[in-house]
Design a protein around this motif. Structure first.
Motif, short mmCIF file in Angstrom:
data_model
loop_
_atom_site.label_atom_id
_atom_site.label_comp_id
_atom_site.label_asym_id
_atom_site.label_seq_id
_atom_site.Cartn_x
_atom_site.Cartn_y
_atom_site.Cartn_z
N ASP A 57 21.96 4.73 2.01
CA ASP A 57 22.98 5.24 2.94
C ASP A 57 24.35 4.73 2.55
O ASP A 57 25.24 4.56 3.38
CB ASP A 57 22.66 4.90 4.39
CG ASP A 57 22.66 3.40 4.66
OD1 ASP A 57 22.48 3.01 5.83
OD2 ASP A 57 22.86 2.63 3.71
N LYS A 62 29.51 4.96 8.28
CA LYS A 62 28.69 4.44 9.38
C LYS A 62 29.48 4.20 10.67
O LYS A 62 28.87 4.02 11.74
CB LYS A 62 28.00 3.15 8.95
CG LYS A 62 27.05 3.34 7.77
CD LYS A 62 26.40 2.05 7.37
CE LYS A 62 25.58 2.19 6.10
NZ LYS A 62 26.41 2.57 4.92
N ASP A 63 30.82 4.24 10.58
CA ASP A 63 31.58 4.08 11.82
C ASP A 63 31.50 5.31 12.70
O ASP A 63 31.73 5.24 13.91
CB ASP A 63 33.04 3.76 11.50
CG ASP A 63 33.68 4.83 10.63
OD1 ASP A 63 34.92 4.99 10.72
OD2 ASP A 63 32.96 5.53 9.87
N ARG A 64 31.11 6.46 12.11
CA ARG A 64 31.06 7.68 12.91
C ARG A 64 29.78 8.50 12.70
O ARG A 64 29.45 9.34 13.52
CB ARG A 64 32.27 8.56 12.59
CG ARG A 64 33.60 7.92 12.92
CD ARG A 64 34.76 8.85 12.70
NE ARG A 64 34.84 9.29 11.30
CZ ARG A 64 34.52 10.49 10.88
NH1 ARG A 64 34.09 11.40 11.75
NH2 ARG A 64 34.64 10.82 9.62
N SER A 66 25.64 8.77 12.05
CA SER A 66 24.35 8.09 12.16
C SER A 66 23.24 9.09 11.89
O SER A 66 23.41 10.30 12.08
CB SER A 66 24.18 7.45 13.53
OG SER A 66 24.15 8.46 14.54
N GLU A 68 18.70 9.48 11.86
CA GLU A 68 17.39 8.88 12.08
C GLU A 68 16.31 9.87 11.69
O GLU A 68 16.53 11.08 11.68
CB GLU A 68 17.22 8.43 13.52
CG GLU A 68 17.33 9.53 14.55
CD GLU A 68 17.18 9.02 15.97
OE1 GLU A 68 17.08 7.79 16.17
OE2 GLU A 68 17.16 9.84 16.90
N LYS A 78 24.04 12.72 13.25
CA LYS A 78 25.03 12.79 14.32
C LYS A 78 26.39 12.34 13.82
O LYS A 78 26.49 11.41 12.99
CB LYS A 78 24.60 11.92 15.50
CG LYS A 78 23.30 12.36 16.17
CD LYS A 78 22.92 11.43 17.31
CE LYS A 78 21.60 11.88 17.94
NZ LYS A 78 21.17 10.96 19.02
#
Lengths: 114, 109
Positions: A57, A62-64, A66, A68, A78
């Motif tokens: 990744d 990663k601040d905005r 995500s 799974e 997302k």
């Protein structure tokens, strides 16, 4: 054999809103990828899952962003909050494993952020 | 890091013309090499692949040979059709594909 499914196909949101994309890989494929393809460019890998674990990744903001992959099958990506520069096509791909296997791509979700 | 350089487009050809799209790459080791095609409004589809040096991948009249000495994987087709109009991506990969910017091909009748 059913291909990689993605939804929605198109999404228009305003900046600072959130959005989620869904992907269902080919049955039995252990590896799942999310790519971002900006207009006129090649796809850029955002995240790679092996079963339900993250393999790579490194290019996911990663601040905005995500992602799974529950139970090692379906996956969601997302964005929260969205920025104008997130306008792109988000492609999901799957493969039987890593290493030398080819990847099978879904039709993509075209996101427009206004 | 790994990278790929493709011939810039757009490439415009007449039907039945010969096609070459150049692709060179830098990579650690000897990865598998892929050509993907993207038709308008669709996702990427695998066109052909080669997994080791001197292998020739072929599909739908397209061919590409894995050249280890020149780190190249040029795509060729002897006679293009209007239906071949699409964007073509060269990608070295061993689990993680690295895509170039793509080469847009437009074939006119």
């Amino acid at each position: 054999e059913a291909g990689v499914a993605q939804s929605p196909r198109y999404k228009i949101i305003e900046k600072r809103q959130s959005v989620a994309f869904w992907c269902n890989p080919i049955s039995g494929h252990a590896t799942l990828y999310w790519y971002q393809q900006i207009l006129g460019q090649g796809p850029k890998l955002l995240i790679q899952f092996q079963n339900n674990g993250v393999v790579d990744d490194s290019q996911l903001p990663k601040d905005r962003f995500s992602a799974e992959r529950l139970k090692g099958v379906d996956s969601t990506l997302k964005i929260q909050p969205a920025k104008l520069e997130d306008s792109a096509v988000y492609l999901c791909a799957s493969s039987p494993g890593t290493s030398e296997y080819e990847q099978y791509f879904g039709p993509g979700t075209r996101l427009t952020v206004t | 890091g790994d990278s790929v350089t493709q011939m810039e487009g757009p490439v415009t050809l007449s039907e039945e013309a010969f096609l070459t799209i150049n692709c060179t790459y830098t990579a650690t080791g000897y990865p598998s090499l892929f050509w993907y095609v993207q038709y308008p409004g669709e996702g990427l589809q695998l066109l052909l692949k080669a997994t080791k040096a001197d292998d020739k991948g072929s599909n739908k009249g397209f061919e590409a040979t894995y050249r280890k000495e020149t780190t190249s994987f040029h795509l060729e087709k002897g006679s293009v059709q209007v239906s071949d109009s699409a964007v073509y991506f060269c990608a070295p990969g061993g689990g993680k594909l690295i895509f170039g910017q793509g080469t847009e091909l437009s074939v006119k009748p």
